[in-house]
Design a protein around this motif. Structure first.
Motif, mmCIF file in Angstrom:
data_model
loop_
_atom_site.group_PDB
_atom_site.id
_atom_site.type_symbol
_atom_site.label_atom_id
_atom_site.label_comp_id
_atom_site.label_asym_id
_atom_site.label_seq_id
_atom_site.Cartn_x
_atom_site.Cartn_y
_atom_site.Cartn_z
ATOM 1 N N UNK A 80 0.804 -1.218 0.000
ATOM 2 C CA UNK A 80 0.000 0.000 0.000
ATOM 3 C C UNK A 80 0.837 1.269 0.000
ATOM 4 N N UNK A 81 0.344 2.293 0.727
ATOM 5 C CA UNK A 81 0.933 3.638 0.693
ATOM 6 C C UNK A 81 1.819 3.872 1.911
ATOM 7 N N UNK A 116 5.612 3.277 8.023
ATOM 8 C CA UNK A 116 5.042 1.985 7.678
ATOM 9 C C UNK A 116 4.146 2.157 6.455
ATOM 10 N N UNK A 117 3.759 1.044 5.864
ATOM 11 C CA UNK A 117 2.837 1.061 4.724
ATOM 12 C C UNK A 117 1.412 0.787 5.194
ATOM 13 N N UNK A 118 0.474 1.544 4.617
ATOM 14 C CA UNK A 118 -0.942 1.398 4.960
ATOM 15 C C UNK A 118 -1.733 1.053 3.708
ATOM 16 N N UNK A 119 -2.658 0.098 3.879
ATOM 17 C CA UNK A 119 -3.528 -0.293 2.770
ATOM 18 C C UNK A 119 -4.914 -0.590 3.330
ATOM 19 N N UNK A 120 -5.971 -0.112 2.647
ATOM 20 C CA UNK A 120 -7.325 -0.395 3.088
ATOM 21 C C UNK A 120 -7.574 -1.894 3.022
ATOM 22 N N UNK A 121 -8.057 -2.437 4.107
ATOM 23 C CA UNK A 121 -8.312 -3.868 4.182
ATOM 24 C C UNK A 121 -9.561 -4.206 3.373
ATOM 25 N N UNK A 137 0.421 10.688 3.680
ATOM 26 C CA UNK A 137 1.068 9.953 2.590
ATOM 27 C C UNK A 137 0.172 8.965 1.893
ATOM 28 N N UNK A 138 -1.081 8.804 2.385
ATOM 29 C CA UNK A 138 -1.965 7.824 1.769
ATOM 30 C C UNK A 138 -2.528 8.406 0.483
ATOM 31 N N UNK A 139 -1.945 8.021 -0.648
ATOM 32 C CA UNK A 139 -2.361 8.581 -1.938
ATOM 33 C C UNK A 139 -1.205 9.343 -2.557
#
Length: 330
Positions: free
Chosen positions: A98-99, A106-111, A165-167
Motif C-alpha cells: 500500500x501507501x 510503515x505502509x498502509x492499505x485499506x483492508x 502519505x496515503x495517496x
C-alpha cells in the motif's frame, strides 16, 4: 494484531488510529528499497491530491495501482525514506503493502473486504468512536512495517482518516479534467451572412454558423494517465447560445449552415435570426455578436465513467444592419 509501542504513538496520533484484534495477518514486508513514487491514483477517502498525469498504464476496475517504480507507472518527484536500519529510500507505493506513511514509516492499505461491524472479534480500543455510525466513517487498514528490529509491529488498525502519505495522485474524474485541458477546446468560430464589411437589412434573414473544426465543434478525444489508471474523455458540443447585440438571442443545437449565394433570401434552415432595428446607434455602427458554447464531455477509466459540462466563449463578431430606403421617382 497491531501493537503500538514507541514510535507507534506517533503513528496513532497522526492517523487517529485504533488498534483492532481481528486475527488478520499483515502483508509481507518489502523485498527491497525500490524507486521513488510519482503521481498515483487518489485512494478511497482522499478527496484532494496533486494531479500528475504523466506516465501510462491502464487499470481496470478492481486492479491495484502500479507502484511508481514499475515500468508501467509514471514519473514523479515524491520520495519516501525509512530512517532506521539504514534502509533509506523506498517506494512511496508498493503493490503488496500500500501507501507509505512517513509518520511511523510503515505502509498502509485499506483492508478488503472490511470486517463486519458486528463480528465477534471486533474489539475497540478506548479511543474508538462510541457508535457504529461513527465507526463506519473510518476504515480498517492493514499496516506493514518493513525492516528488522522495528519498534512497531505490523497488523490491522481502524482510522477515522487516511494517514499522511496515503495517496499522491488523481481520481478518475480529476484525470478527466486533465484530459479536457489537453483538448484545448474553443468557443464558436462565428460566421454570419451578411458578413463583416457588408450590410444586411432590417427584417431580412441573417444566417449564423460555427465554422466546424474538432476544437470548435468536436468530437475531440484525449487521455490522461497516472500509475494504474488511464482515463479517456471525448467532448462534443451540446449547444451554442448567441447574443445578437440588439437584446435578442438565438440558441442553436447544430453548428449552423454556412450561407451560399444560391440560397438567395431564404432563412437559415437551422440557425438564423432577424433584426428589427438598425445598428446605426451602436459603437462602430454594428451589432456585436457573442456566443457561449456548451461542451459535454464523457469520460471513462479505472472502472468508472461520468460526464462533465464545460463552456467556452467565442471571439465576438460584428454585423451591420441598415434599413432599405424608398427612392421616389420624379
Amino acid at each position: 494484531m497491531l501493537s503500538l509501542r514507541g514510535r507507534g504513538a506517533l503513528l496513532a496520533a497522526a492517523a487517529v488510529a485504533v488498534p483492532l484484534h481481528l486475527g488478520l495477518a499483515a502483508a509481507p514486508a518489502a523485498a527491497d528499497g525500490g524507486k521513488p513514487g510519482g503521481g498515483v491514483t487518489c485512494p478511497e477517502l482522499v478527496p484532494d491530491c496533486d494531479i500528475n498525469a504523466e506516465g501510462g498504464g491502464g487499470g481496470g476496475k478492481g486492479e491495484k495501482p502500479k507502484p511508481a517504480g514499475d515500468p508501467g507507472g509514471g514519473g514523479g518527484s515524491a520520495k519516501c525514506y525509512i530512517e532506521w536500519d539504514n534502509i533509506g529510500e523506498v517506494p512511496c507505493y508498493d503493490a503488496d503493502m500500500g501507501w507509505f506513511n512517513p509518520v511511523g514509516q510503515c505502509y498502509w492499505e485499506i483492508l478488503e473486504p472490511q470486517p463486519a461491524k458486528d463480528a465477534a472479534d471486533w474489539e475497540w480500543g478506548t479511543a474508538a468512536p462510541a457508535t457504529d455510525a461513527e465507526r463506519a466513517k473510518g476504515k480498517v487498514y492493514n499496516v506493514t512495517c518493513p525492516g528488522g528490529g522495528r519498534e512497531l509491529a505490523g497488523g490491522s488498525t481502524w482510522s477515522l482518516n487516511p494517514p499522511p502519505g496515503f495517496g499522491g495522485g488523481p481520481t478518475a474524474e480529476e484525470l478527466a479534467q486533465e484530459a479536457i485541458k489537453k483538448m484545448r477546446l474553443l468557443g464558436a468560430d462565428i460566421g454570419s451572412a451578411p458578413k463583416t464589411g457588408k450590410t444586411g437589412l432590417v427584417g431580412m434573414p441573417v444566417w449564423i454558423w460555427n465554422t466546424k473544426a474538432p476544437r470548435t465543434w468536436g468530437p475531440v478525444t484525449a487521455s490522461a494517465s497516472a500509475p494504474g489508471i488511464t482515463v479517456t474523455a471525448t467532448a462534443n458540443v451540446k449547444k451554442i447560445a448567441y447574443t445578437m447585440g440588439d437584446g435578442g438571442s438565438e440558441v442553436c443545437t447544430t453548428a449552423g449552415t454556412p450561407y451560399e449565394k444560391r440560397f438567395g433570401g431564404q432563412p437559415s434552415p437551422d440557425c438564423g435570426y432577424r433584426y428589427t432595428k438598425t445598428s446605426s446607434s451602436q459603437p462602430g455602427k454594428a451589432f456585436t455578436i457573442t456566443a457561449i458554447t456548451t461542451w459535454t464531455v464523457h469520460w471513462a477509466g479505472g472502472g468508472q465513467e461520468g460526464d462533465i459540462t464545460t463552456t467556452r466563449e467565442a471571439e465576438p463578431a460584428q454585423i451591420t444592419i441598415g434599413e432599405a430606403q424608398a427612392v421616389a421617382k420624379p
